[in-house]
Write a protein that holds these residues in place. Structure first.
Motif, PDB file in Angstrom:
ATOM      1  N   THR A 157      11.167  10.477  42.210  1.00 26.88           N
ATOM      2  CA  THR A 157      11.529  11.833  41.793  1.00 26.88           C
ATOM      3  C   THR A 157      10.441  12.847  42.102  1.00 26.88           C
ATOM      4  O   THR A 157      10.640  14.046  41.882  1.00 26.88           O
ATOM      5  CB  THR A 157      11.816  11.861  40.280  1.00 26.88           C
ATOM      6  OG1 THR A 157      10.614  11.552  39.554  1.00 26.88           O
ATOM      7  CG2 THR A 157      12.882  10.833  39.915  1.00 26.88           C
ATOM      8  N   LEU A 299      16.860  13.694  44.215  1.00 30.68           N
ATOM      9  CA  LEU A 299      16.025  13.602  43.018  1.00 30.68           C
ATOM     10  C   LEU A 299      14.769  14.466  43.133  1.00 30.68           C
ATOM     11  O   LEU A 299      14.222  14.903  42.119  1.00 30.68           O
ATOM     12  CB  LEU A 299      15.610  12.147  42.767  1.00 30.68           C
ATOM     13  CG  LEU A 299      16.729  11.171  42.383  1.00 30.68           C
ATOM     14  CD1 LEU A 299      16.173   9.768  42.259  1.00 30.68           C
ATOM     15  CD2 LEU A 299      17.404  11.593  41.089  1.00 30.68           C
ATOM     16  N   SER A 300      14.300  14.692  44.354  1.00 33.33           N
ATOM     17  CA  SER A 300      13.072  15.466  44.542  1.00 33.33           C
ATOM     18  C   SER A 300      13.294  16.755  45.318  1.00 33.33           C
ATOM     19  O   SER A 300      12.331  17.432  45.674  1.00 33.33           O
ATOM     20  CB  SER A 300      12.017  14.613  45.265  1.00 33.33           C
ATOM     21  OG  SER A 300      12.521  14.140  46.496  1.00 33.33           O
TER      22      SER A 300
END
Length: 309
Positions: A157, A299-300
């Protein structure tokens, strides 16, 4: 199954079937001299009488039919030792048939996303939802359901990518896996600078991440710099920024996959690490791997393609 075990199973099954037939026959027949059902002499309170009536014939016949069914089942299906059964049924064939049906259904679901770049898929809510499901079934065991990772398993993440964080590199990691090896340097460093060599290298590594530069004049850090340049620089670079082609991590940031305590760093330098990310190309296929990679990318990264907050 060996021949000995096969004959054991055959004997056990035969004994059970014959025993059931004998038990039904023996308990259902009436013998000469048996009392009538009403002549058991078991009477309570003057009018409560215990009878000795056999089961109805239709009930007994149902038991016999059950035995006949069991014999027919053993003829058709495997269950009588190594005898394969007339129907040639196997759990492997059944599994393959069910898997083929499930795969055909999944292919229809995943077909719209075939070949799409993962950064494009990451902006598609439905694709991300599918990727999340694939991630949960396949990747969460190591990386956690939230993708935060654990000791020895990277956090997915953040913006730290040991093997590169471009869409193509993330996809390659999922498809073909990665294998990162940190050699054990304890004995080599000990031979170069004695028992404190590992601690010297740790001091230099700490200094690399010290933005103020104050720690670099420390004696241990200075001694560790010489050792670092002798054994570590080939992978991590002179400045400690690492090498994504080798999976060598950046030693100047604040992310430590195996822990940042002195004990964890000493263990890593002395005994090394061997991290393996399994290849998922054969397990998932390319389209499902793309969807999983797209979820990881999301997620990132924000939906607009920038870094997620």
């Amino acid at each position: 199954m060996t021949a000995g075990w096969s004959w054991y199973v055959i004997a056990l099954v035969t004994l059970n079937i014959v025993g059931c037939v004998w038990l039904l026959w023996w308990t259902a027949r009436r013998r000469p001299g048996d009392p009538k059902p009403e002549d058991t002499s078991h009477v309570w309170d003057g009018d409560l009488t215990e009878y000795n009536k056999p089961l109805p014939r239709w009930w007994i016949n149902m038991f016999y039919l059950t035995i006949v069914f069991a014999i027919g089942y053993l003829v058709w299906y495997p269950g009588f030792g190594n005898f394969a059964g007339v129907g040639k049924w196997t759990s492997q064939v059944e599994h393959d048939r069910d898997a083929a049906r499930a795969t055909a259904t999944l292919e229809k679901t995943f077909a719209p996303y075939q070949g799409q770049p993962i950064d494009v898929l990451a902006r598609n809510p439905q694709a991300v939802k599918l990727g999340s499901s694939i991630f949960g079934n396949t990747c969460a065991t190591c990386h956690g359901s939230s993708g935060k990772g654990a000791i020895g398993y990277p956090d997915l993440t953040d913006d730290v990518w040991h093997w590169g964080g471009s869409p193509e590199q993330v996809l390659q990691s999922v498809l073909d896996g990665r294998e990162g090896v940190m050699p054990p340097w304890g004995k080599i460093l000990g031979g170069m600078a004695g028992a404190d060599a590992t601690d010297y290298v740790i001091a230099h590594v700490r200094a690399l991440g010290d933005a103020s530069g104050n720690a670099r004049g420390d004696f241990a850090a200075a001694r560790g710099k010489t050792l670092y340049e002798g054994v570590c620089v080939a992978c991590h670079g002179v400045d400690g920024k690492g090498n994504q082609a080798l999976g060598a991590p950046d030693l100047t940031d604040d992310y430590w996959m195996y822990g940042d305590s002195r004990e964890a760093l000493r263990e890593g330098i002395a005994n090394g690490h061997h991290g393996i990310m399994p290849a998922h190309r054969a397990l998932l296929g390319e389209t499902r791997a793309r969807l999983a990679a797209a979820y990881v990318w999301s997620l990132s990264h924000s939906a607009s393609g920038g870094k997620a907050e």
